[in-house]
Design a protein around this motif. Structure first.
Motif, PDB file in Angstrom:
ATOM      1  N   UNK A  74       0.818  -1.217   0.000  1.00 19.36           N
ATOM      2  CA  UNK A  74       0.000   0.000   0.000  1.00 19.36           C
ATOM      3  C   UNK A  74       0.850   1.265   0.000  1.00 19.36           C
ATOM      4  N   UNK A  75       2.156   1.140  -0.222  1.00 24.42           N
ATOM      5  CA  UNK A  75       3.013   2.332  -0.285  1.00 24.42           C
ATOM      6  C   UNK A  75       2.967   2.938  -1.682  1.00 24.42           C
ATOM      7  N   UNK A  76       2.922   4.272  -1.789  1.00 22.50           N
ATOM      8  CA  UNK A  76       2.925   4.906  -3.120  1.00 22.50           C
ATOM      9  C   UNK A  76       4.189   4.553  -3.895  1.00 22.50           C
ATOM     10  N   UNK A  77       4.031   4.347  -5.181  1.00 25.52           N
ATOM     11  CA  UNK A  77       5.142   4.027  -6.068  1.00 25.52           C
ATOM     12  C   UNK A  77       5.227   5.088  -7.164  1.00 25.52           C
ATOM     13  N   UNK A  78       6.429   5.339  -7.636  1.00 20.62           N
ATOM     14  CA  UNK A  78       6.649   6.301  -8.715  1.00 20.62           C
ATOM     15  C   UNK A  78       6.712   5.566 -10.051  1.00 20.62           C
ATOM     16  N   UNK A  79       5.956   6.064 -11.030  1.00 18.42           N
ATOM     17  CA  UNK A  79       5.899   5.442 -12.354  1.00 18.42           C
ATOM     18  C   UNK A  79       6.359   6.434 -13.418  1.00 18.42           C
ATOM     19  N   UNK A  80       6.918   5.908 -14.472  1.00 11.67           N
ATOM     20  CA  UNK A  80       7.075   6.628 -15.718  1.00 11.67           C
ATOM     21  C   UNK A  80       6.761   5.645 -16.839  1.00 11.67           C
ATOM     22  N   UNK A  81       6.625   6.144 -18.047  1.00 10.05           N
ATOM     23  CA  UNK A  81       6.211   5.268 -19.137  1.00 10.05           C
ATOM     24  C   UNK A  81       7.210   4.124 -19.313  1.00 10.05           C
ATOM     25  N   UNK A  82       6.660   2.915 -19.398  1.00 12.32           N
ATOM     26  CA  UNK A  82       7.489   1.740 -19.582  1.00 12.32           C
ATOM     27  C   UNK A  82       7.919   1.076 -18.291  1.00 12.32           C
ATOM     28  N   UNK A  83       7.695   1.751 -17.135  1.00  8.46           N
ATOM     29  CA  UNK A  83       8.063   1.172 -15.843  1.00  8.46           C
ATOM     30  C   UNK A  83       6.935   0.279 -15.347  1.00  8.46           C
ATOM     31  N   UNK A  84       7.298  -0.922 -14.898  1.00  8.15           N
ATOM     32  CA  UNK A  84       6.330  -1.878 -14.370  1.00  8.15           C
ATOM     33  C   UNK A  84       6.588  -2.066 -12.879  1.00  8.15           C
ATOM     34  N   UNK A  85       5.514  -1.981 -12.096  1.00 11.62           N
ATOM     35  CA  UNK A  85       5.603  -2.207 -10.656  1.00 11.62           C
ATOM     36  C   UNK A  85       4.666  -3.352 -10.293  1.00 11.62           C
ATOM     37  N   UNK A  86       5.169  -4.259  -9.470  1.00  9.05           N
ATOM     38  CA  UNK A  86       4.292  -5.351  -9.078  1.00  9.05           C
ATOM     39  C   UNK A  86       5.037  -6.443  -8.343  1.00  9.05           C
ATOM     40  N   UNK A  87       4.668  -7.685  -8.657  1.00  7.99           N
ATOM     41  CA  UNK A  87       5.146  -8.815  -7.877  1.00  7.99           C
ATOM     42  C   UNK A  87       5.643  -9.915  -8.815  1.00  7.99           C
ATOM     43  N   UNK A  88       6.965 -10.182  -8.739  1.00  8.36           N
ATOM     44  CA  UNK A  88       7.539 -11.232  -9.570  1.00  8.36           C
ATOM     45  C   UNK A  88       7.053 -12.610  -9.131  1.00  8.36           C
ATOM     46  N   UNK A  89       6.997 -12.825  -7.816  1.00  6.85           N
ATOM     47  CA  UNK A  89       6.487 -14.094  -7.284  1.00  6.85           C
ATOM     48  C   UNK A  89       5.101 -13.840  -6.680  1.00  6.85           C
ATOM     49  N   UNK A  90       4.134 -13.524  -7.552  1.00  2.00           N
ATOM     50  CA  UNK A  90       2.806 -13.147  -7.073  1.00  2.00           C
ATOM     51  C   UNK A  90       2.106 -14.319  -6.390  1.00  2.00           C
ATOM     52  N   UNK A  91       2.069 -15.463  -7.053  1.00  2.29           N
ATOM     53  CA  UNK A  91       1.448 -16.654  -6.470  1.00  2.29           C
ATOM     54  C   UNK A  91       2.009 -17.881  -7.176  1.00  2.29           C
ATOM     55  N   UNK A  92       2.201 -18.955  -6.405  1.00  2.00           N
ATOM     56  CA  UNK A  92       2.678 -20.190  -7.013  1.00  2.00           C
ATOM     57  C   UNK A  92       1.642 -20.700  -8.006  1.00  2.00           C
ATOM     58  N   UNK A  93       2.137 -21.181  -9.136  1.00  7.18           N
ATOM     59  CA  UNK A  93       1.244 -21.611 -10.206  1.00  7.18           C
ATOM     60  C   UNK A  93       0.293 -22.720  -9.743  1.00  7.18           C
ATOM     61  N   UNK A  94       0.800 -23.663  -8.944  1.00  6.85           N
ATOM     62  CA  UNK A  94      -0.044 -24.775  -8.490  1.00  6.85           C
ATOM     63  C   UNK A  94      -1.191 -24.283  -7.622  1.00  6.85           C
ATOM     64  N   UNK A  95      -0.936 -23.289  -6.748  1.00  5.26           N
ATOM     65  CA  UNK A  95      -2.004 -22.759  -5.895  1.00  5.26           C
ATOM     66  C   UNK A  95      -3.004 -21.955  -6.709  1.00  5.26           C
ATOM     67  N   UNK A  96      -2.524 -21.223  -7.697  1.00  6.74           N
ATOM     68  CA  UNK A  96      -3.426 -20.479  -8.581  1.00  6.74           C
ATOM     69  C   UNK A  96      -4.386 -21.429  -9.285  1.00  6.74           C
ATOM     70  N   UNK A  97      -3.835 -22.506  -9.841  1.00 11.28           N
ATOM     71  CA  UNK A  97      -4.665 -23.436 -10.623  1.00 11.28           C
ATOM     72  C   UNK A  97      -5.645 -24.202  -9.746  1.00 11.28           C
ATOM     73  N   UNK A  98      -5.342 -24.361  -8.474  1.00  7.41           N
ATOM     74  CA  UNK A  98      -6.238 -25.081  -7.567  1.00  7.41           C
ATOM     75  C   UNK A  98      -7.368 -24.202  -7.054  1.00  7.41           C
ATOM     76  N   UNK A  99      -7.084 -22.909  -6.834  1.00  7.27           N
ATOM     77  CA  UNK A  99      -8.037 -22.062  -6.109  1.00  7.27           C
ATOM     78  C   UNK A  99      -8.682 -20.946  -6.916  1.00  7.27           C
ATOM     79  N   UNK A 100      -8.109 -20.609  -8.097  1.00  7.84           N
ATOM     80  CA  UNK A 100      -8.583 -19.398  -8.760  1.00  7.84           C
ATOM     81  C   UNK A 100      -9.011 -19.603 -10.209  1.00  7.84           C
ATOM     82  N   UNK A 101      -8.953 -20.814 -10.727  1.00 15.52           N
ATOM     83  CA  UNK A 101      -9.410 -21.058 -12.093  1.00 15.52           C
ATOM     84  C   UNK A 101     -10.852 -21.530 -12.087  1.00 15.52           C
ATOM     85  N   UNK A 102     -11.635 -20.991 -13.016  1.00 12.50           N
ATOM     86  CA  UNK A 102     -13.018 -21.421 -13.199  1.00 12.50           C
ATOM     87  C   UNK A 102     -13.286 -21.496 -14.687  1.00 12.50           C
ATOM     88  N   UNK A 103     -13.593 -22.696 -15.168  1.00 11.08           N
ATOM     89  CA  UNK A 103     -13.805 -22.918 -16.606  1.00 11.08           C
ATOM     90  C   UNK A 103     -12.588 -22.450 -17.409  1.00 11.08           C
TER      91      UNK A 103
END
Length: 361
Positions: free
Chosen positions: A109-138
């Motif tokens: 929740x901390x403010x981040x500084x952006x400029x064009x082409x800059x990406x901010x986020x999470x490289x290890x957002x969620x393990x693929x196996x947990x995503x496929x078990x809990x967040x996929x629908x159809x």
């Protein structure tokens, strides 16, 4: 004798204010299994959306942002506007099977500084196996992104003598003018119904009405004008927008129980009369409400009326084998096949590319 003086107590206040602009975007990835194997560091991008007068996009990396995150999916927010030092707070989350935001994915929740082409986020957002078990629908994945852009900061000192003006109510006066019929000087006959209006206002709002009512067209001297190829309920909604600059209430938009059909007709009417703002409003509403039953007819509409954003949304929605299989069974698909073969070709090419990507694993 001592004199006593009394002083009246007073209290003042001030507030440090940071103006913000907030918004959200829902990014749906259909055919998730087909995106696996696209390659480390290769993103799938959402459509561009605007928050705080800046353009943004969500970047989804099915195979991870870097090699050391290859067991995870990565999520980032990117600034697409040509700007620098844009400060923003953002949150990226996944919607679970019930459509509720996850509380177990990383947040910052901390403010981040952006400029064009800059990406901010999470490289290890969620393990693929947990995503496929809990967040996929159809085989679909839904990412929800909220963005708050920090704008000007200033000290706000209340002025007890100031009077804040009320919001504009011009549209209310114009709506009442339409409802009363006072001063109308032209009548439109549409689908067996009559609608009275004011030439000067129609001309001010629509270049097509201006040409018809004040130009060299035959309607210039007519008191009653017949409009063909349009339903009365659609023309009534069109007039409502001309006078109020807003869509009718949601219950008035429902046409045979479906607001989507009404919005489709209203978009076509807006294009016919050069009402670009109404056309964009309808396009935005339809982009957020694409269903299997209406996807094909909406794609035809987007192609015929040059609605690029809506066309892209329809193609992305249908570019999944399971979804397309269901759309093919609808009545609208035959209309798409006959009237817009070029759009159908684009859809099939997009689908084939996704299948090739899946097979290259």
């Amino acid at each position: 004798m001592a004199a006593s003086a009394s002083a009246s107590a007073s209290e003042t206040s001030s507030t440090w204010v940071t103006e913000t602009g907030s918004g959200s975007h829902r990014f749906t990835v259909t055919g998730y299994s087909l995106t696996k194997g696209i390659g480390v560091g290769k993103p799938i991008s959402s459509g561009i959306f605007t928050v705080g007068a800046h353009d943004w996009s969500v970047k989804f990396f099915p195979d991870g942002y870097t090699q050391d995150a290859a067991d995870c999916v990565s999520l980032f927010l990117a600034l697409e506007s040509d700007a620098a030092d844009v400060r923003a707070v953002f949150n990226l989350t996944l919607l679970d099977h019930a459509g509720k935001p996850s509380t177990s994915t990383p947040t910052d929740r901390q403010p981040k500084s952006f400029k064009r082409g800059v990406e901010r986020g999470f490289s290890r957002f969620i393990e693929r196996s947990r995503l496929e078990s809990n967040f996929l629908k159809d085989d679909c994945l839904v990412v929800h992104c909220t963005v708050t852009v920090l704008k000007e900061s200033r000290l706000q000192v209340p002025n007890s003598c100031s009077t804040k003006p009320r919001p504009s109510d011009l549209h209310l006066h114009l709506e009442r003018l339409l409802e009363s019929g006072e001063g109308t000087d032209v009548t439109f006959r549409v689908g067996g119904e009559a609608f009275s209006a004011h030439r000067w206002l129609l001309a001010a709002r629509s270049p097509v009405f201006k040409a018809e009512l004040f130009g060299e067209m035959k309607e210039k001297n007519l008191q009653s004008i017949e409009i063909k190829d349009m339903e009365a309920v659609v023309f009534k909604a069109l007039l409502h927008f001309v006078y109020s600059d807003a869509l009718p209430r949601s219950e008035e938009l429902a046409c045979n129980g479906s607001s989507t059909v009404m919005l489709q007709h209203l978009l076509a009417a807006a294009d016919r009369y050069g009402l670009e703002r109404l056309k964009l409003i309808c396009e935005d509403e339809l982009c957020a409400d694409i269903h299997i039953s209406t996807a094909a007819t909406t794609l035809v509409l987007a192609e015929q009326h040059r609605c690029g954003q809506l066309k892209t949304a329809c193609l992305e929605f249908m570019a999944c084998p399971d979804v397309l299989s269901a759309v093919v069974q609808t009545d609208g698909f035959e209309h798409l096949r006959i009237s817009c073969p070029s759009a159908l070709k684009e859809l099939l090419e997009k689908l084939s590319k996704m299948i090739v990507i899946a097979n290259v694993k």
